[in-house]
Design a protein around this motif. Sequence first.
Motif, short mmCIF file in Angstrom:
data_model
loop_
_atom_site.label_atom_id
_atom_site.label_comp_id
_atom_site.label_asym_id
_atom_site.label_seq_id
_atom_site.Cartn_x
_atom_site.Cartn_y
_atom_site.Cartn_z
N CYS A 47 -12.80 1.34 9.87
CA CYS A 47 -14.09 1.28 9.18
C CYS A 47 -14.25 -0.06 8.47
O CYS A 47 -15.30 -0.70 8.54
CB CYS A 47 -14.18 2.44 8.19
N PHE A 97 -17.20 -2.76 9.23
CA PHE A 97 -18.24 -2.99 8.23
C PHE A 97 -17.87 -4.03 7.17
O PHE A 97 -18.68 -4.34 6.31
CB PHE A 97 -18.62 -1.67 7.56
N VAL A 104 -16.86 -2.15 2.12
CA VAL A 104 -17.32 -0.76 2.10
C VAL A 104 -17.04 -0.17 0.73
O VAL A 104 -15.97 -0.37 0.16
CB VAL A 104 -16.62 0.07 3.20
N GLU A 149 -19.37 5.27 0.77
CA GLU A 149 -19.66 5.01 2.18
C GLU A 149 -18.50 5.46 3.07
O GLU A 149 -18.72 6.03 4.14
CB GLU A 149 -19.94 3.52 2.39
N LEU A 150 -17.28 5.21 2.61
CA LEU A 150 -16.11 5.69 3.35
C LEU A 150 -16.12 7.21 3.44
O LEU A 150 -15.84 7.79 4.48
CB LEU A 150 -14.82 5.23 2.69
N ARG A 164 -18.68 9.21 3.34
CA ARG A 164 -19.72 9.65 4.28
C ARG A 164 -19.30 9.39 5.73
O ARG A 164 -19.58 10.18 6.62
CB ARG A 164 -21.04 8.93 3.99
N TYR A 165 -18.63 8.28 5.96
CA TYR A 165 -18.19 7.91 7.31
C TYR A 165 -17.12 8.87 7.82
O TYR A 165 -17.11 9.24 8.99
CB TYR A 165 -17.68 6.47 7.31
N CYS A 184 -16.30 12.26 7.23
CA CYS A 184 -16.82 13.50 6.64
C CYS A 184 -15.72 14.51 6.31
O CYS A 184 -15.80 15.21 5.30
CB CYS A 184 -17.83 14.15 7.58
#
Length: 110
Positions: free
Chosen positions: A34, A38, A41, A45-46, A48-49, A51
């Motif tokens: 990730c 990106f 981060v 955000e992590l 959400r990525y 889940c």
Amino acid sequence: MIKNYIGDSNFEDTGFSYTLSLISGKYKMVILYCLMEFEIVRYSELKRYICSISHKTLSNALKELEKDKLILRKEYPQIPPKVEYSLSNKGKSLMEILDQLCIWGEQNKE
């Protein structure tokens, strides 16, 4: 090929063992991937990525990756707190290997 690295020493003394100790666990490679994709981060955000990861597991994995100097943690003194994660130079040097794992997976998945 691995035999050349092991020689007469114990497995725990090999570079392979050291590398595995840094990236072992269910989510560390996902977090590194990730950050590779990106670059910078935030924690949310992590979350959400990835889940399926719990807050405790994410927090622990980030602390371990930071302790092993694979990622950098930048905290901004504001309210609410803002924390960003990125790859360290050591972490970036691992990305070629992770990229090769991704290529291998794409070529061999059924």
